[in-house]
Scaffold this active site. Sequence first.
Site, mmCIF file in Angstrom:
data_model
loop_
_atom_site.group_PDB
_atom_site.id
_atom_site.type_symbol
_atom_site.label_atom_id
_atom_site.label_comp_id
_atom_site.label_asym_id
_atom_site.label_seq_id
_atom_site.Cartn_x
_atom_site.Cartn_y
_atom_site.Cartn_z
ATOM 1 N N GLU A 185 0.917 3.542 -8.336
ATOM 2 C CA GLU A 185 2.494 3.333 -7.947
ATOM 3 C C GLU A 185 2.682 1.996 -7.079
ATOM 4 O O GLU A 185 2.350 1.526 -6.412
ATOM 5 C CB GLU A 185 2.616 4.802 -6.585
ATOM 6 C CG GLU A 185 2.613 6.209 -7.126
ATOM 7 C CD GLU A 185 3.441 6.528 -7.974
ATOM 8 O OE1 GLU A 185 4.921 6.008 -7.691
ATOM 9 O OE2 GLU A 185 2.977 7.320 -8.816
ATOM 10 N N CYS A 225 9.035 0.072 0.531
ATOM 11 C CA CYS A 225 8.926 0.343 -1.554
ATOM 12 C C CYS A 225 10.031 0.216 -1.569
ATOM 13 O O CYS A 225 10.673 -0.374 -2.598
ATOM 14 C CB CYS A 225 7.819 0.582 -1.916
ATOM 15 S SG CYS A 225 7.292 2.839 -1.710
HETATM 16 N N1 NAD Z 1 5.196 2.826 -5.501
HETATM 17 C C1 NAD Z 1 5.110 3.197 -4.030
HETATM 18 O O1 NAD Z 1 5.236 4.608 -3.319
HETATM 19 C C2 NAD Z 1 4.936 2.245 -2.956
HETATM 20 C C3 NAD Z 1 4.878 2.293 -1.858
HETATM 21 C C4 NAD Z 1 4.467 1.604 -0.865
HETATM 22 C C5 NAD Z 1 4.222 0.111 -0.840
HETATM 23 N N2 NAD Z 1 4.063 0.182 -2.789
HETATM 24 C C6 NAD Z 1 3.765 -0.896 -2.533
HETATM 25 O O2 NAD Z 1 2.986 -1.330 -2.124
HETATM 26 C C7 NAD Z 1 2.891 -3.079 -1.750
HETATM 27 C C8 NAD Z 1 2.578 -3.412 -0.707
HETATM 28 O O3 NAD Z 1 1.578 -2.996 -0.508
HETATM 29 P P1 NAD Z 1 0.197 -4.441 -0.317
HETATM 30 O O4 NAD Z 1 -0.310 -5.803 -0.382
HETATM 31 O O5 NAD Z 1 -1.052 -3.627 0.344
HETATM 32 O O6 NAD Z 1 -0.558 -4.262 -2.250
HETATM 33 P P2 NAD Z 1 -1.491 -4.506 -2.678
HETATM 34 O O7 NAD Z 1 -1.655 -4.217 -3.931
HETATM 35 O O8 NAD Z 1 -2.241 -5.698 -1.869
HETATM 36 O O9 NAD Z 1 -3.249 -3.502 -2.198
HETATM 37 C C9 NAD Z 1 -2.837 -2.543 -2.324
HETATM 38 C C10 NAD Z 1 -4.730 -1.919 -1.926
HETATM 39 O O10 NAD Z 1 -5.483 -2.445 -3.624
HETATM 40 C C11 NAD Z 1 -6.756 -3.259 -2.885
HETATM 41 N N3 NAD Z 1 -7.224 -4.254 -3.812
HETATM 42 C C12 NAD Z 1 -6.451 -5.310 -3.944
HETATM 43 N N4 NAD Z 1 -6.720 -6.172 -5.712
HETATM 44 C C13 NAD Z 1 -7.170 -5.468 -6.302
HETATM 45 C C14 NAD Z 1 -8.519 -5.096 -6.891
HETATM 46 N N5 NAD Z 1 -8.333 -5.993 -7.461
HETATM 47 N N6 NAD Z 1 -9.285 -3.706 -6.938
HETATM 48 C C15 NAD Z 1 -8.668 -2.623 -6.726
HETATM 49 N N7 NAD Z 1 -7.818 -2.578 -4.991
HETATM 50 C C16 NAD Z 1 -7.854 -3.852 -4.945
HETATM 51 C C17 NAD Z 1 -5.826 -3.733 -1.289
HETATM 52 O O11 NAD Z 1 -7.462 -4.074 -0.757
HETATM 53 C C18 NAD Z 1 -5.488 -2.300 -0.893
HETATM 54 O O12 NAD Z 1 -6.012 -1.799 -0.679
HETATM 55 C C19 NAD Z 1 4.339 -3.812 -2.060
HETATM 56 O O13 NAD Z 1 4.395 -4.130 -3.214
HETATM 57 C C20 NAD Z 1 4.358 -1.863 -2.597
HETATM 58 O O14 NAD Z 1 6.324 -2.659 -2.732
HETATM 59 C C21 NAD Z 1 4.355 0.831 -3.311
#
Ligand code: NAD
Length: 519
Positions: free
Chosen positions: A282, A316
């Site tokens: 997501e 989001c």
């Molecule tokens: N579609 C939805 O339902 C939804 C809901 C909430 C947030 N979001 C999205 O989330 C984003 C904000 O959250 P964020 O800043 O925590 O996102 P992010 O992608 O930076 O991080 C999300 C998670 O992924 C981990 N991560 C980072 N690099 C990784 C890798 N290479 N492999 C595996 N895991 C890794 C991070 O440590 C964290 O736990 C925004 O883009 C927002 O739109 C989407």
Amino acid sequence: MSFRNEPILELRRATEREALLAALRELDARLPLTVPVLIGGERGAAAGLQSTDPGAPERLVAEAGQAGAAEAAAAVETAQRGFADWGSRPAAQRAEALRGAAARLRERRLELAALQVRECAKPWPEADADVCEAIDFLEYYALEALELERGRDLIQVPGERNRMRYAPRGVVAVIAPWNFPLAIPCGMTAAALAAGNAAVLKPAEQAPASAGALVDALHEGGVPREAVSLLPGYGEAGAALVSDPHVHVIAFTGSGAVGLEIVRAAAETPEGQGHVKRVVSEMGGKNCVIVDADADLDEAVPGIVQSAFAYAGQKCSAAARVLVHEAVADTLVERLAGATEVLRVGQAEEFATEVPPVIEREAQERVLGYGEIAEREGRVAGRAAPVPESGWFCPPAIAVGLPERSAVNREEIFGPLLSVTSVRGIEEACDVVDALPFALTGGLFSRNPATVERVAERLPVGNLYVNRGITGAMVGRQPFGGNRRSGIGAKAGGPDYLLQFVEPRVVTENTMRQGIPVE
Ligand SMILES: NC(=O)c1ccc[n+]([C@@H]2O[C@H](COP(=O)([O-])OP(=O)(O)OC[C@H]3O[C@@H](n4cnc5c(N)ncnc54)[C@H](O)[C@@H]3O)[C@@H](O)[C@H]2O)c1
């Protein structure tokens, strides 16, 4: 048993507000919290990762462990053992444990809301709603698990018996973002567990303490320690889980960049991995609200302002763009600018705050950078001032007159900057939305039922809201999730979600000769 959403607190009541402030004072006295790596019954290190208050970055909220590849491998190995036990339990037993965890969160709801105020600068109404949503996910998926265990009805013909049931997949890696620090990790973990899998949770580095509270509640509710482990840490720990050949499902919510990388990495089937990983990803959005010429602007203005700027635009589902009919564009811009200029920017703990700081320095720099692009390529029509000096504050702003190709119009900013574009009509507005790679949420303000039908048919978004704000999806009422590059997967909080965590098995028996000796 039926599901009902956990009622939110009535914050207009002084007693509720005082109770929350008391919970915050108690929490403050305990800071920093300690969040160790938790693998089965083993408590690992609680050092290497620090989470701080975005409104007062010198305040340390939690000292957490920093899991890496070794801890990820150990957690997956433990989860395999946990799965053998948990996955063989009847759904009723699993559901009871999840409901136990929900009860635990309910008992701690004031403290957990206070924790979000501190750890993620989430204002009280949103922090409270986040805790309620976490409770909802646990209870909703508990019921869904019972439903799933019943299997599906198939067509039966004489001499043949057909059965279809769902089996858990195995080990689920849950990788969560920080912006719903309890609800989102809870939703993904609860679904994995409800369906009978073991889970390893890698929360966002910005919010380890909320995830720690979740895992404690699951254990206290009756989920065995080996069935759910906690790996606080950076992306490295998440990447290690994604590439682990013993992981069956990856449930990710976060940015598009990371989500797409996970989809690619999870497609590998290294030697010794006897399955293809299932990925639920997501991701982000660029959510547009369409305002038609006949819209009720008294409804549209507060709906848009709330959708764009609550929690500083860090949902989001938040509104990032408005596409307004040219006949009312000037009026709408003037009213939105006026409403934005008087927004109260302040600390999350103050009940009067409408726009809190963003999560971290990097986010502040990113949002301010987009603000500069907006000034260069268009015009800023309204901006709130003043904003507090310490803390990662960004003034909420309305940008207008930007070219369609502007990065401000096309990229996810994830902060309080709203771009307004004038369009000739509804079809042009739909064309703009259709040309974006994202399709998460969308909105429409119109009084014409034919327009509502037309827009609902044309927009590819996962969740469309008509004549209301576009955030705040409720479990069971608005199953939530995006399409296109905003997400692959069934909607969270909806009846299809658990299907992603199970594999269907069909057994067909020939019953013609049963009981007749063959020899
Ligand atoms: N579609 C939805 O339902 C939804 C809901 C909430 C947030 N979001 C999205 O989330 C984003 C904000 O959250 P964020 O800043 O925590 O996102 P992010 O992608 O930076 O991080 C999300 C998670 O992924 C981990 N991560 C980072 N690099 C990784 C890798 N290479 N492999 C595996 N895991 C890794 C991070 O440590 C964290 O736990 C925004 O883009 C927002 O739109 C989407």
